[in-house]
Motif scaffolding. Structure first.
Motif, mmCIF file in Angstrom:
data_model
loop_
_atom_site.group_PDB
_atom_site.id
_atom_site.type_symbol
_atom_site.label_atom_id
_atom_site.label_comp_id
_atom_site.label_asym_id
_atom_site.label_seq_id
_atom_site.Cartn_x
_atom_site.Cartn_y
_atom_site.Cartn_z
ATOM 1 N N LEU A 51 -2.638 27.408 -29.164
ATOM 2 C CA LEU A 51 -0.989 28.446 -29.192
ATOM 3 C C LEU A 51 0.065 28.886 -27.922
ATOM 4 O O LEU A 51 -0.864 28.931 -26.910
ATOM 5 N N TYR A 52 1.309 29.207 -27.815
ATOM 6 C CA TYR A 52 1.801 29.082 -26.471
ATOM 7 C C TYR A 52 3.218 30.443 -26.921
ATOM 8 O O TYR A 52 2.791 31.058 -27.329
ATOM 9 N N GLU A 53 3.001 30.891 -25.954
ATOM 10 C CA GLU A 53 3.169 31.862 -25.076
ATOM 11 C C GLU A 53 5.038 31.517 -24.945
ATOM 12 O O GLU A 53 5.402 31.099 -24.280
ATOM 13 N N VAL A 54 5.589 32.628 -26.027
ATOM 14 C CA VAL A 54 7.133 31.989 -25.629
ATOM 15 C C VAL A 54 7.816 33.550 -25.474
ATOM 16 O O VAL A 54 7.595 33.900 -25.849
ATOM 17 N N THR A 55 9.057 33.349 -24.146
ATOM 18 C CA THR A 55 9.942 34.723 -24.465
ATOM 19 C C THR A 55 11.031 34.896 -24.651
ATOM 20 O O THR A 55 11.549 33.647 -24.558
ATOM 21 N N VAL A 56 10.874 35.934 -25.476
ATOM 22 C CA VAL A 56 12.364 35.071 -26.704
ATOM 23 C C VAL A 56 13.021 37.292 -25.881
ATOM 24 O O VAL A 56 12.467 38.213 -26.426
ATOM 25 N N GLY A 57 13.923 36.878 -25.055
ATOM 26 C CA GLY A 57 14.739 38.255 -24.725
ATOM 27 C C GLY A 57 14.236 38.772 -23.142
ATOM 28 O O GLY A 57 13.288 37.844 -22.500
ATOM 29 N N GLY A 58 13.629 39.856 -23.879
ATOM 30 C CA GLY A 58 12.742 40.961 -23.119
ATOM 31 C C GLY A 58 11.123 41.546 -23.800
ATOM 32 O O GLY A 58 10.572 41.938 -23.216
ATOM 33 N N ASN A 59 11.083 39.958 -24.662
ATOM 34 C CA ASN A 59 10.339 40.387 -25.749
ATOM 35 C C ASN A 59 8.999 38.898 -25.160
ATOM 36 O O ASN A 59 9.615 37.714 -25.642
ATOM 37 N N ILE A 60 7.719 39.458 -25.776
ATOM 38 C CA ILE A 60 7.237 37.771 -25.462
ATOM 39 C C ILE A 60 6.630 37.529 -27.570
ATOM 40 O O ILE A 60 6.017 38.159 -27.659
ATOM 41 N N VAL A 61 6.136 36.690 -27.834
ATOM 42 C CA VAL A 61 5.936 36.244 -29.230
ATOM 43 C C VAL A 61 5.265 34.868 -28.701
ATOM 44 O O VAL A 61 4.549 34.541 -27.654
ATOM 45 N N TYR A 62 4.010 34.317 -29.557
ATOM 46 C CA TYR A 62 2.987 33.475 -30.038
ATOM 47 C C TYR A 62 3.425 32.601 -30.894
ATOM 48 O O TYR A 62 3.574 32.844 -32.136
ATOM 49 N N VAL A 63 3.596 31.291 -30.550
ATOM 50 C CA VAL A 63 3.898 30.365 -31.699
ATOM 51 C C VAL A 63 3.266 29.184 -31.605
ATOM 52 O O VAL A 63 1.790 29.010 -30.693
ATOM 53 N N SER A 64 2.973 28.506 -32.658
ATOM 54 C CA SER A 64 1.891 27.499 -33.025
ATOM 55 C C SER A 64 1.990 26.151 -32.128
ATOM 56 O O SER A 64 3.514 25.690 -32.101
ATOM 57 N N ASP A 65 1.260 25.343 -31.408
ATOM 58 C CA ASP A 65 1.941 23.815 -30.396
ATOM 59 C C ASP A 65 2.745 23.319 -31.539
ATOM 60 O O ASP A 65 3.774 22.573 -30.836
ATOM 61 N N ASP A 66 2.492 23.147 -32.896
ATOM 62 C CA ASP A 66 3.604 22.734 -33.562
ATOM 63 C C ASP A 66 5.050 22.912 -33.892
ATOM 64 O O ASP A 66 5.622 23.016 -35.171
#
Length: 240
Positions: A51-66
């Motif tokens: 699971l990857y931590e992704v910064t989107v603007g001023g927020n953080i979401v988590y995305v699978s490696d694919d």
């Protein structure tokens, strides 16, 4: 034998790096395709494998490696009872505000500034008006106030048009103060950052106004009297 082990370790490290880089590319491509209007910032492995931590603007979401699955929410270390996401969100908010820049905010600054806060405000919000009616008290506490607009009624509303008119006024600070007292600002249009403010508010998950963001990116929702805010900011900076 030691040389063989060393070579193997280097090879494994290189493989791990290439896999991580491939995962990052896959995530960026997937998000870019699914949400072309979203600007993806940092992409890095989270505390959970795969699971990857992704910064989107001023927020953080988590995305699978694919890049196929996205999770919105906070990652909590159960044993340590720590909200890992909230700890990192402060940094993301701080960077987002710095990227926006002070020249796209309406700033009230005291002669001697000890603290700086960014406040999402709605001209027609009662507590926003109360806060601004006490702006001299915040100045007396050494608090620089950077205003961003968040008309809660949305784009195209009366509050939105007032925000645009205030920004386009010859004297923005005077126009904002008058509007906060209930005066309707003369209708004006110009290039303005109100939509950017609203997008940032969405990224920050602003639910109401005023919402105060500190220099470290922490959030104080709602109205706080000047002295109480100054005490909270002193605590944050470790001065108490």
């Amino acid at each position: 034998m030691k040389k063989v082990i060393k070579i193997a370790a280097v090879s494994l490290l290189g493989l791990a790096f290439s896999v991580a880089h491939a995962d990052e590319n896959a995530i960026r491509q997937a998000l870019g395709k699914a949400m072309p209007s979203v600007t993806v910032g940092a992409v890095k492995p989270s505390e959970i494998s795969g699971l990857y931590e992704v910064t989107v603007g001023g927020n953080i979401v988590y995305v699978s490696d694919d890049g196929k699955y996205l999770i919105q929410g906070h990652l909590v270390d159960v044993a340590a009872r720590t909200d890992l996401t909230e700890e990192k969100l402060g940094g993301a908010r701080k960077q987002a505000l710095e990227k926006l820049g002070q020249d796209k905010m309406i700033v009230f600054k005291p002669k001697t500034s000890k603290y700086t806060v960014s406040i999402f405000t709605d001209i027609d919000c009662g507590y926003c008006r109360k806060l601004h009616s006490e702006i001299d008290q915040y100045m007396a506490e050494g608090i620089t106030v950077q205003y961003l607009f968040f008309p809660r009624a949305g784009k195209g509303s009366d509050s939105y048009h007032k925000a645009v008119s205030v920004w386009c006024a010859d004297d923005r600070k005077a126009a904002l103060t008058a509007a906060k007292k209930g005066d309707t600002p003369p209708a004006k249009t110009c290039v303005n950052p109100v939509d950017e403010h609203m997008q940032l508010a969405e990224d920050f998950e602003v639910k109401g106004t005023p919402m105060i963001v500190t220099e470290k990116g922490n959030i104080f929702p709602g109205y706080l009297p000047a002295k109480q805010l100054a005490e909270a900011l002193a605590d944050e900076q470790g001065k108490k």
